[in-house]
Design a protein around this motif. Structure first.
Motif, PDB file in Angstrom:
ATOM      1  N   SER A   1      -7.766  -0.927   4.209  1.00 47.25           N
ATOM      2  CA  SER A   1      -8.461  -0.931   2.924  1.00 47.25           C
ATOM      3  C   SER A   1      -7.468  -1.267   1.801  1.00 47.25           C
ATOM      4  CB  SER A   1      -9.105   0.429   2.687  1.00 47.25           C
ATOM      5  OG  SER A   1      -8.165   1.459   2.889  1.00 47.25           O
TER       6      SER A   1
ATOM      7  N   ARG B   1       2.001   2.206   2.819  1.00 48.43           N
ATOM      8  CA  ARG B   1       1.433   2.755   4.063  1.00 48.43           C
ATOM      9  C   ARG B   1       2.530   2.891   5.104  1.00 48.43           C
ATOM     10  NH1 ARG B   1      -4.229   1.840   6.551  1.00 48.43           N
ATOM     11  NH2 ARG B   1      -3.921   1.694   8.784  1.00 48.43           N
TER      12      ARG B   1
ATOM     13  N   LYS C   1       0.809  -1.227   0.000  1.00 45.80           N
ATOM     14  CA  LYS C   1       0.000   0.000   0.000  1.00 45.80           C
ATOM     15  C   LYS C   1       0.837   1.269   0.000  1.00 45.80           C
ATOM     16  CE  LYS C   1      -3.362   0.849   2.620  1.00 45.80           C
ATOM     17  NZ  LYS C   1      -4.787   1.089   2.600  1.00 45.80           N
TER      18      LYS C   1
ATOM     19  N   SER D   1     -10.771   4.604  -1.181  1.00 51.37           N
ATOM     20  CA  SER D   1     -10.959   3.208  -0.776  1.00 51.37           C
ATOM     21  C   SER D   1     -11.762   2.439  -1.823  1.00 51.37           C
ATOM     22  CB  SER D   1     -11.687   3.140   0.561  1.00 51.37           C
ATOM     23  OG  SER D   1     -10.974   3.846   1.539  1.00 51.37           O
TER      24      SER D   1
ATOM     25  N   ASN E   1      -6.275  -0.299  -1.004  1.00 54.83           N
ATOM     26  CA  ASN E   1      -5.942   0.763  -1.966  1.00 54.83           C
ATOM     27  C   ASN E   1      -4.547   1.258  -1.632  1.00 54.83           C
ATOM     28  OD1 ASN E   1      -7.785   1.858   0.410  1.00 54.83           O
ATOM     29  ND2 ASN E   1      -6.265   3.429  -0.061  1.00 54.83           N
TER      30      ASN E   1
END
Ligand code: AMP
Ligand code: MG
Length: 318
Positions: A132, A47, A45, A140, A134
């Motif tokens: 999520s 993230r 991601k 999302s 994405n």
């Protein structure tokens, strides 16, 4: 690839990532006790690892294995709203990896209300950490095709359960010193929570810093700049959640109406797909009408505000 539940569960247990539908949005799942698998989520991601993950479990008994203490209010909420779009942040057991909780002494847990998510959790027999599905900070996914668009290259297994029904992420509550605090508005309306357990606090600055490191001001963002119009939301029944383009395709054309009849549940379910559609139309900007900040409208406004937030935006544009 579109796996069967058995294939998806086997992949998870081998330490691979599996995208799966929940009632809120599609999740990107990893075996929550397998740190190498969890690390792949952050990588796929993009993230930051200071942003903790929600751990999904099949039932209340499985949640017990992650959590040491249940304030009374948390127990009542779990009994009432699980399976459902409510995440509870509670003191974690030592076995829950620090990577999952971003080093917090708490873990975020929920039982999703989606037959495929529950089937996957039961077949795998382990908790699934899943944000999520994405790229970090982007819109999302509410369909398997959305997952494919952003993560198709890195995630081999995508379970397809059709469009999600709730359409916005779960409501997140924490319980510092046993007091309920709303960390994120979401699929369970605040009013329904307060009807069950009484007043819920807004997070103070200390809570925000330590309890919700992932609640970044910009999130859910289309690439096209999005601005919320400084209008009052329409009272009562009537179309809500108009999203339009600048310049309009046809003068005065409203391109997406989240709910023609003014139904906030329908508006929430359609929000992300509508933002995505407008984002892909290649125009200069998207403008959005505010929706009433009641019920699911709180979650819709939270997502629109984060989508619209731009650190360098000129005053007055937002
Ligand atoms: P999502 O981005 O939908 O996966 O939701 C994850 C969000 O839940 C994070 O960005 C945090 O805001 C919140 N969260 C998850 N775990 C914790 C935790 N242990 N303590 C506080 N907030 C958490
Ligand atoms: Mg997310």
């Amino acid at each position: 690839m579109r796996p069967s539940i058995t294939q998806a569960a086997a992949a998870l247990l081998r330490g691979e990532l599996v995208a799966f539908p929940t009632e809120t949005v599609y999740g990107l799942g990893a075996h929550a006790f397998d740190e190498r698998a969890v690390a792949q989520i952050f990588e796929a991601k993009g993230r930051p690892t200071f942003d903790p993950l929600i751990v999904h479990v099949a039932d209340h008994a499985s949640a017990e294995l992650l959590v040491t203490e249940w304030p009374k209010a948390a127990r009542r909420l779990a009994a009432h709203f699980w399976p459902g779009p409510l995440t509870l942040v509670l003191p974690k057991r030592a076995e829950v990896p620090d990577l999952v909780t971003a080093g917090e002494p708490t873990v975020a847990v929920r039982v999703p209300a989606h037959p495929l998510a529950l089937a996957l959790l039961r077949a795998a027999g382990v908790p699934i950490a899943a944000p999520s599905a994405n790229l970090f900070g982007r819109i999302s996914p509410t369909t398997a095709a959305h997952v494919e668009e952003q993560l198709g290259g890195v995630v081999k297994w995508i379970l397809d359960g059709g469009p999600t029904t709730v359409g916005v992420e779960s409501t997140i509550l924490a319980f510092p010193e046993g007091r309920p605090v709303l960390l994120r508005p979401g699929g369970v309306p605040l009013e329904a929570i307060e009807a069950l357990i009484g007043p819920v606090e807004a997070p103070g600055p200390e809570v925000r810093a330590t309890m919700a490191p992932g609640q970044l001001p910009q999130h859910y963002a289309p690439r096209t700049p999005l601005y919320i119009l400084p209008r009052r939301p329409p009272p009562g029944v009537g179309p809500i959640g108009r999203l339009a383009l600048i310049p309009p395709a046809d003068p005065g054309d409203v391109l997406e109406v989240l709910s023609p009849s003014g139904d906030l549940t329908e508006a929430a379910a359609r929000l992300f797909a509508a933002m995505r559609k407008l984002d892909q139309s290649g125009v200069a900007a998207i403008v959005a009408d505010p929706v009433p900040a009641i019920g699911l409208g709180r979650a819709i406004m939270d997502r629109l505000q984060r989508a619209a937030f731009r650190p360098v935006a000129k005053p007055g544009l937002k």
